[in-house]
Design an enzyme around this catalytic site. Structure first.
Site, PDB file in Angstrom:
ATOM      1  N   TYR A  69       0.837  -1.212   0.000  1.00 58.22           N
ATOM      2  CA  TYR A  69       0.000   0.000   0.000  1.00 58.22           C
ATOM      3  C   TYR A  69       0.866   1.255   0.000  1.00 58.22           C
ATOM      4  O   TYR A  69       0.566   2.238   0.686  1.00 58.22           O
ATOM      5  CB  TYR A  69      -0.931   0.008   1.210  1.00 58.22           C
ATOM      6  CG  TYR A  69      -1.973  -1.085   1.222  1.00 58.22           C
ATOM      7  CD1 TYR A  69      -2.176  -1.926   0.133  1.00 58.22           C
ATOM      8  CD2 TYR A  69      -2.781  -1.289   2.341  1.00 58.22           C
ATOM      9  CE1 TYR A  69      -3.130  -2.928   0.161  1.00 58.22           C
ATOM     10  CE2 TYR A  69      -3.743  -2.290   2.371  1.00 58.22           C
ATOM     11  CZ  TYR A  69      -3.902  -3.102   1.275  1.00 58.22           C
ATOM     12  OH  TYR A  69      -4.853  -4.104   1.318  1.00 58.22           O
ATOM     13  N   HIS A 133      -0.116 -11.834   1.061  1.00 60.53           N
ATOM     14  CA  HIS A 133      -0.687 -11.153  -0.093  1.00 60.53           C
ATOM     15  C   HIS A 133      -0.424 -12.022  -1.323  1.00 60.53           C
ATOM     16  O   HIS A 133       0.631 -11.935  -1.948  1.00 60.53           O
ATOM     17  CB  HIS A 133      -0.001  -9.792  -0.261  1.00 60.53           C
ATOM     18  CG  HIS A 133      -0.936  -8.640  -0.368  1.00 60.53           C
ATOM     19  ND1 HIS A 133      -0.569  -7.349  -0.054  1.00 60.53           N
ATOM     20  CD2 HIS A 133      -2.229  -8.552  -0.756  1.00 60.53           C
ATOM     21  CE1 HIS A 133      -1.592  -6.531  -0.237  1.00 60.53           C
ATOM     22  NE2 HIS A 133      -2.605  -7.234  -0.673  1.00 60.53           N
TER      23      HIS A 133
END
Length: 270
Positions: A69, A133
């Site tokens: 992010y 992820h």
């Protein structure tokens, strides 16, 4: 105003207690290569500080971030000073984002490096939850070193629970067999991962929902799409929390009120 304080619930058998909505922070750190309908500017520190304060007032205690992010973790660390006990912090490993591009590393070495870096960035000595992820090749990822490395980090007390943010039913099921939690896509458009929710419910595993509102793309003719979306999300008892990635205080407040109304109605119907 209605809040979510009274609706906190256990996240499977992790020992964590989470609010039914979590604040996703991708928009705090990254506005390149994202899948939202329109572009946006990153909020400044004061805006993020106010968003965090509003979230707490609304009964949100779950913060979702990730190295992928952008600068989200680096920004959150200083802004969370003095508040560590107020939050359940969830971060990720596996995906990196640099110069506008993602790349993946599921090795034990990188997993340990990533967790230690997240601890440093977030100014904390433990993470409540760390998710892998996935790059989409879920079953292959689960043969790599990442899960054993997270298990070791959990034993060392650096993380309290770990799990998997994947894209397939097979991956989600295998991830839950060996881990504590799965993050799944579950919305009005995409319900293929329901077997993962069912497995989690029967085995007391944690479930977090991503894309609950299809990243802002949902639109239903003649209906309130937000309410309909959240009604579906919370219709399954396995769901611990839905992660909402917003930097708009009005949207955040409206989402909380909608979910509080749904949960209140559900409690009345029991």
């Amino acid at each position: 105003m209605k809040t979510l304080h009274q609706y906190h619930r256990p996240l499977g058998s992790t020992g964590l207690t989470v609010s039914p909505l979590g604040l996703g922070t991708v928009k705090v750190g990254r506005n390149q290569g994202v899948k939202y309908p329109s572009g946006f500017e990153l909020p400044d520190d004061q805006q993020v500080r106010e968003l965090l304060a509003l979230s707490r007032d609304l009964g949100i205690n779950l913060l979702d971030t990730a190295p992928a992010y952008g600068i989200s973790e680096q920004r959150l660390g200083p802004l969370l000073a003095g508040q560590r006990q107020e939050w359940v912090l969830c971060s990720k490993v596996g995906e990196e984002f640099e110069n506008g591009e993602s790349w993946f590393d599921f090795s034990a070495l990188h997993t340990r490096h990533s967790v230690h870096r997240s601890l440093q960035r977030l100014h904390t000595d433990y993470l409540d939850l760390v998710l892998v992820h996935s790059n989409g090749d879920d079953l292959q990822v689960l043969t790599e070193e990442v899960y054993p490395a997270l298990q070791q980090l959990k034993q060392e007390g650096l993380i309290r629970a770990f799990g998997f943010s994947g894209k397939t039913v097979a991956g989600g099921l295998q991830a839950l067999e060996k881990g504590d939690c799965a993050m799944v896509t579950w919305n009005l458009r995409e319900q293929a991962e329901r077997p993962v929710l069912d497995f989690a419910l029967s085995h007391n595993k944690g479930i977090l929902v991503k894309k609950a509102l299809a990243s802002g793309h949902i639109c239903l003719e003649g209906e309130d799409p937000v309410r309909a979306g959240f009604e579906l999300v919370f219709s399954h008892a396995a769901v611990g929390s839905a992660i909402i990635g917003t930097i708009n205080p009005t949207h955040l407040t409206q989402n909380v009120i909608t979910v509080a109304n749904i949960l209140e109605q559900s409690a009345l119907n029991i």
